[in-house]
Design an enzyme around this catalytic site. Structure first.
Site, PDB file in Angstrom:
ATOM      1  CG  HIS A   1      -0.286   0.349   2.519  1.00  0.00           C
ATOM      2  ND1 HIS A   1      -0.171   1.637   2.983  1.00  0.00           N
ATOM      3  CD2 HIS A   1       0.319  -0.443   3.454  1.00  0.00           C
ATOM      4  CE1 HIS A   1       0.445   1.631   4.147  1.00  0.00           C
ATOM      5  NE2 HIS A   1       0.765   0.387   4.463  1.00  0.00           N
ATOM      6  CB  CYS A   2       1.180   4.226  -1.803  1.00  0.00           C
ATOM      7  SG  CYS A   2      -0.357   4.518  -2.692  1.00  0.00           S
ATOM      8  CB  ALA A   3      -0.069   8.238   0.788  1.00  0.00           C
TER       9      ALA A   3
ATOM     10  NE  ARG B   1      -2.605   5.713  -5.269  1.00  0.00           N
ATOM     11  CZ  ARG B   1      -1.446   5.723  -5.905  1.00  0.00           C
ATOM     12  NH1 ARG B   1      -1.232   4.901  -6.897  1.00  0.00           N
ATOM     13  NH2 ARG B   1      -0.498   6.563  -5.552  1.00  0.00           N
TER      14      ARG B   1
END
Length: 471
Positions: free
Chosen positions: A26-28, A30
């Site tokens: 995951h990112c910030a 998504r």
């Protein structure tokens, strides 16, 4: 039971089950999935999950937009799925299995410039502020700048160039470092390579372009020109990849007990020589050719058509990831021409997407749940980050996305038609006006007005006429 356990179970089912997941991270905002078979993912059902704000596929990854609570969602998903998460870099590497050659090239380019974005944004803000205090005649009936009447601001103007120069003139150092880091090579060697491209011992790239006499290294049987590659992008990219690949290959064949001595020497020295003999000159010519073609296209008789197409298609380019190529072109235009007429259109596209969301806020002003998503997305968009607006709102409804594209194209035509140029890149959205050359600020402000009004009006019009409205 976690906060998102039920929704995580739904996502696991709709994405094709555990056996369909090759990697997840995951990112910030998504969840990033690398799927074994993307056709097994039921996109429509996934979009119906309450916490999901949209989906898209980019860089070989199926991405599910969750928002600020993505970390909590991710933890619950890992728990219910039994899938072990990986880092973003590992997910990107795995995702390349689903990409063609061009997509892989774009992915690599994006990964090179992404770590440099914070510095480029700071540099853009600094150059924009220097514009305001040093180039715009605001005082004494419009005859003098703030720098001309105040020693304090003159000192600030001079001091800030220290940072601006470090970011843009010495950009090759950042590029070669980023490539070394991305490929798992020695980052310090990447930094040293970059420094050898911009060393004070070399004739500055701008002096070379101005026709100054070029000094040489005289080896007796051959002479090599001492040319600097300040602000040059392509020479740095070529040299960076050669160094990283050479170092990694040497590591495989050189015995470990002498690798600390042999590998750095035989990776760095030949690369620096090759950079100044072959890669630098070739990269300079390629970069110059690209910048001249783009500039000629934007300033030709059909420049308005080029602008309209770029303005209309830039947002879709963001979806595909192809927009990463514009960073290199913008930076090349800056080094060749002292400014870029491409970046203003990118800033206008940001604004247009935000304005379409603003219309959605107006249309759904009584929907509190909708506003929780759309208001932060609009603010983010106006500050130059379009992802939440595009994927969370505009693509979800379709018609605001189309309205934003039309508004962006219209604003781009005015921007290019009036010769608007930016000093730097990195500052998008409404603050993008700070990067515009002073003589073009009024023209850009008019283009910004179009990018605000046209998408807003068209979004409302399309909604009422049910044009391009997703059923």
């Amino acid at each position: 039971m976690g906060k998102f356990t039920k929704e995580a179970q739904q996502l696991l089912e709709y994405i094709g089950g555990k056996e369909n997941i090759a990697a997840v991270s995951h990112c910030a905002t998504r969840m990033r999935f690398v799927l074994n078979d993307t056709d097994k993912a039921d996109v429509e059902k996934i979009k119906e999950i309450k916490s999901v704000k949209g989906t898209f596929t980019q860089a070989g990854q199926f991405q599910v937009i969750i928002g600020n609570e993505v970390a909590t969602f991710y933890n619950d998903f890992v728990e219910v799925s039994g899938v072990e998460g990986v880092s973003k870099s590992e997910a990107k590497k795995a995702g390349r299995q689903n990409m063609n050659l061009l997509q892989r090239l774009i992915s690599h380019l994006g990964e090179i410039f992404t770590p440099l974005i914070p510095a480029i944004v700071v540099g853009g803000l600094i150059l924009g502020f220097r514009n305001v205090i040093g180039d715009i005649k605001l005082l004494e009936d419009g005859t003098k700048t703030l720098v001309e009447v105040s020693q304090f601001w003159a000192g600030v103007y001079d001091f800030l160039w220290l940072i601006g120069e470090a970011i843009f003139f010495f950009l090759p150092v950042g590029i070669t470092w980023s490539i070394s880091k991305k490929m798992g090579a020695s980052q310090i060697l990447g930094i040293v390579l970059g420094i050898t491209l911009v060393s004070p011992q070399l004739l500055n790239a701008y002096a070379v372009a101005g026709g100054a006499e070029i000094p040489v290294w005289d080896f007796g049987f051959a002479k090599v020109q001492k040319i600097g590659y300040q602000a040059q992008v392509i020479p740095a990219i070529l040299a960076g990849f050669v160094l990283a690949n050479l170092e990694l290959k040497l590591r495989k064949v050189v015995p470990s007990y002498i690798s600390m001595i042999v590998v750095p020497f035989f990776a760095l020295v030949p690369t620096v020589l090759l950079a100044h003999v072959v890669l630098g000159p070739i990269g300079w010519k390629i970069g110059s050719a690209i910048s001249k073609v783009v500039y000629a296209g934007l300033t030709s008789t059909f420049g308005w058509l080029f602008a309209a197409l770029f303005g209309f298609t830039y947002a879709p380019l963001v979806i595909t990831g192809l927009h990463h190529m514009t960073n290199a072109i913008d930076l090349q235009l800056m080094s060749e021409l002292g400014g870029t007429n491409l970046w203003p259109m990118i800033a206008l596209s940001n604004i247009a997407q935000g304005s379409a969301v603003l219309a959605i806020i107006y249309l759904n002003r009584k929907d509190e749940e909708e506003k929780q998503i759309s208001i932060p997305a609009a603010i983010s968009c106006y500050l130059g980050v379009t992802e939440p607006a595009m994927f969370g709102i505009n693509l979800k409804y379709v018609f605001p996305f189309l309205a934003a594209m039309i508004g962006s194209a219209t604003a781009a035509v005015l921007s290019v038609g009036t010769g608007v140029m930016a000093n730097s890149i990195g500052v998008g959205g409404l603050p993008g006006i700070l990067s515009i050359k002073p003589q073009f600020i009024i023209n850009f402000a008019l283009a910004m007005t179009i990018a605000i009004v046209v998408p807003f009006a068209l979004t409302i019009f399309f909604a009422k006429k049910k044009i391009a409205v997703q059923k």
